[in-house]
Design an enzyme around this catalytic site. Sequence first.
Site: not given
Length: 203
Positions: A10, A12, A18, A21, A112
Amino acid sequence: MTKKSALFLDRDGTIIEDQIGGYIRTIEQVTLIPEAAASIAQAKSAGFLIVVVSNQSGIAKGIVSKAKVDEINAYMQSELKKGGGEAHRIYYAPYHPEYPKVEFEAYKSWRKPETGMIEQAVLDFQKEDVDIDLSSSYFIGDKQIDIECGKKAKVKTILVKTGYSEFEACVKNNTLPDFVAENLAEGIRNFVLISNNAFHGND
């Protein structure tokens, strides 16, 4: 055809920090998680194909353009390359079911926890005479959907505690990871590389 193991990652919250939000919209927001580049380099040296698979629904939502996502990925690659850890391939899913756009319908199976990006990677590497051995491959991510995707693809799964670190969601959805790691570096060094050495008998 050469048989190789792959490390599906993956983006982020796993490779780069990341924006919890929110969305990563510019290269200025890209910060590698500590030791990410070095550990990816170690996995590459051990013979793993490095494949980034990322949901980027911000494209469908009109928050970030496809061109900007490509720019961000290219910048991430340049940062990873400084530590020898750039990816062999990068895939991302622009589709989102709540923001339907005709041009992204073809990527529905890529989002995903669906496994379309992994399936595409398998096909793309086959064109290069490389066969991905899913039974000795891994998926590392910070979200429940990453673990679910990995399980659907029948690869081993590692949940990292960086990013969203959705262990409770994994429990709730009965998609427990094979391993839990503090971060990508620990996941690669303590699980992927050790298992790989055992599988190949340290040859």
